[in-house]
Design a protein around this motif. Sequence first.
Motif, PDB file in Angstrom:
ATOM      1  N   SER A  53       0.810  -1.219   0.000  1.00 36.88           N
ATOM      2  CA  SER A  53       0.000   0.000   0.000  1.00 36.88           C
ATOM      3  C   SER A  53       0.845   1.273   0.000  1.00 36.88           C
ATOM      4  O   SER A  53       0.475   2.266  -0.632  1.00 36.88           O
ATOM      5  CB  SER A  53      -0.938   0.009   1.213  1.00 36.88           C
ATOM      6  N   ARG A  54       2.006   1.254   0.687  1.00 36.18           N
ATOM      7  CA  ARG A  54       2.812   2.470   0.812  1.00 36.18           C
ATOM      8  C   ARG A  54       3.888   2.583  -0.257  1.00 36.18           C
ATOM      9  O   ARG A  54       4.227   3.693  -0.686  1.00 36.18           O
ATOM     10  CB  ARG A  54       3.462   2.506   2.207  1.00 36.18           C
ATOM     11  N   PHE A  55       4.461   1.455  -0.652  1.00 35.72           N
ATOM     12  CA  PHE A  55       5.614   1.503  -1.542  1.00 35.72           C
ATOM     13  C   PHE A  55       5.378   0.793  -2.871  1.00 35.72           C
ATOM     14  O   PHE A  55       6.292   0.683  -3.678  1.00 35.72           O
ATOM     15  CB  PHE A  55       6.839   0.891  -0.847  1.00 35.72           C
ATOM     16  N   GLY A  56       4.160   0.300  -3.050  1.00 37.03           N
ATOM     17  CA  GLY A  56       3.818  -0.311  -4.327  1.00 37.03           C
ATOM     18  C   GLY A  56       4.534  -1.613  -4.624  1.00 37.03           C
ATOM     19  O   GLY A  56       4.802  -1.934  -5.784  1.00 37.03           O
ATOM     20  N   ARG A  63       5.318  -5.196  -5.671  1.00 32.70           N
ATOM     21  CA  ARG A  63       4.628  -6.111  -6.561  1.00 32.70           C
ATOM     22  C   ARG A  63       5.662  -7.031  -7.204  1.00 32.70           C
ATOM     23  O   ARG A  63       6.864  -6.893  -6.972  1.00 32.70           O
ATOM     24  CB  ARG A  63       3.853  -5.357  -7.645  1.00 32.70           C
ATOM     25  N   GLY A  64       5.206  -7.955  -7.996  1.00 31.71           N
ATOM     26  CA  GLY A  64       6.115  -8.839  -8.709  1.00 31.71           C
ATOM     27  C   GLY A  64       6.865  -9.788  -7.800  1.00 31.71           C
ATOM     28  O   GLY A  64       6.376 -10.202  -6.745  1.00 31.71           O
ATOM     29  N   ARG A  65       8.090 -10.110  -8.215  1.00 30.87           N
ATOM     30  CA  ARG A  65       8.862 -11.141  -7.528  1.00 30.87           C
ATOM     31  C   ARG A  65       9.151 -10.781  -6.080  1.00 30.87           C
ATOM     32  O   ARG A  65       9.128 -11.653  -5.198  1.00 30.87           O
ATOM     33  CB  ARG A  65      10.167 -11.380  -8.292  1.00 30.87           C
ATOM     34  N   HIS A  66       9.436  -9.528  -5.799  1.00 27.91           N
ATOM     35  CA  HIS A  66       9.745  -9.126  -4.420  1.00 27.91           C
ATOM     36  C   HIS A  66       8.567  -9.398  -3.500  1.00 27.91           C
ATOM     37  O   HIS A  66       8.732  -9.992  -2.420  1.00 27.91           O
ATOM     38  CB  HIS A  66      10.110  -7.636  -4.384  1.00 27.91           C
ATOM     39  N   ALA A  67       7.369  -8.985  -3.904  1.00 31.26           N
ATOM     40  CA  ALA A  67       6.182  -9.208  -3.082  1.00 31.26           C
ATOM     41  C   ALA A  67       5.893 -10.696  -2.933  1.00 31.26           C
ATOM     42  O   ALA A  67       5.520 -11.163  -1.842  1.00 31.26           O
ATOM     43  CB  ALA A  67       4.981  -8.496  -3.701  1.00 31.26           C
TER      44      ALA A  67
END
Length: 266
Positions: free
Chosen positions: A226-229, A231-235
């Motif tokens: 929510s704060r830093f967006g 997404r993708g492999r990191h998330a």
Amino acid sequence: MILPSASPVGWLLALAAAVTYGVSALAGSRFSPSQARFALMLAWVLHGASVAWGLLGQAPHFGFAPALSMTAWLVLIAYLVERQFFPQMRALWVLTLLGAVAVLLGVVFPGKPLHALSSPWLPLHLTLGIASYGLFAAAVVHAWLMTRAEKQIRLAADSPSGMPLLTLERLTFRFVTAGFVVLTATLIAGWFFGEVLYGRAWVWDHKSVFSVLSWITFGVLLIGRSRFGWRGRHAVNVLYAGAVLLLLAYVGSRFVIEVLLGKAGA
């Protein structure tokens, strides 16, 4: 050490569910959509009956394997519901394999006998815990599909899941959010009402430590999203880390107690 296996009725239901899962996976391409849906629904019903028999039968048991079996059953609920909204979703072979393995594990390792419960609220607390497992497991399945879809996009190929990447991403984080809410409720109940539920106050054992660590990990993931967006492999990697910690919390600790140490007690 393998604990005493389930009753003949439990074995019959589990074997029937596993065979039906296999038929659903192997013959899915030959079935019409309605026939494939019926086969999977039948397997899901038999799976649920096997779980119910283990909990409500003549000698109710519960442990790490029944918890995994119930988790797989809940993931299949999510899949069956989603198929109503996204008929193009393709994850059948993964989920049928998951269901077949989980339902058989549930009868091979039925867990400890459920004697008189210390509190009438204990089943609700256990239900919340299993629900959080199911929601996070559904998130992991969607994250895996999302990772595969990203790889296929880089290769200019169609998504193997049959669903748009952004849709998979939204569904993944909806399951994470729902799971985080349910896990929070489970931990709050254990912290404030542990003595009522289990006859003892909150104890910082392996289960508690891993549960709290998983809660922190999922909370960081949602804040990062929510704060830093994120997404993708990191998330996805953070999600996997939280899921592993949560798996170790109950399933891992019970596996060590029931199988490696050969104890059937609580």
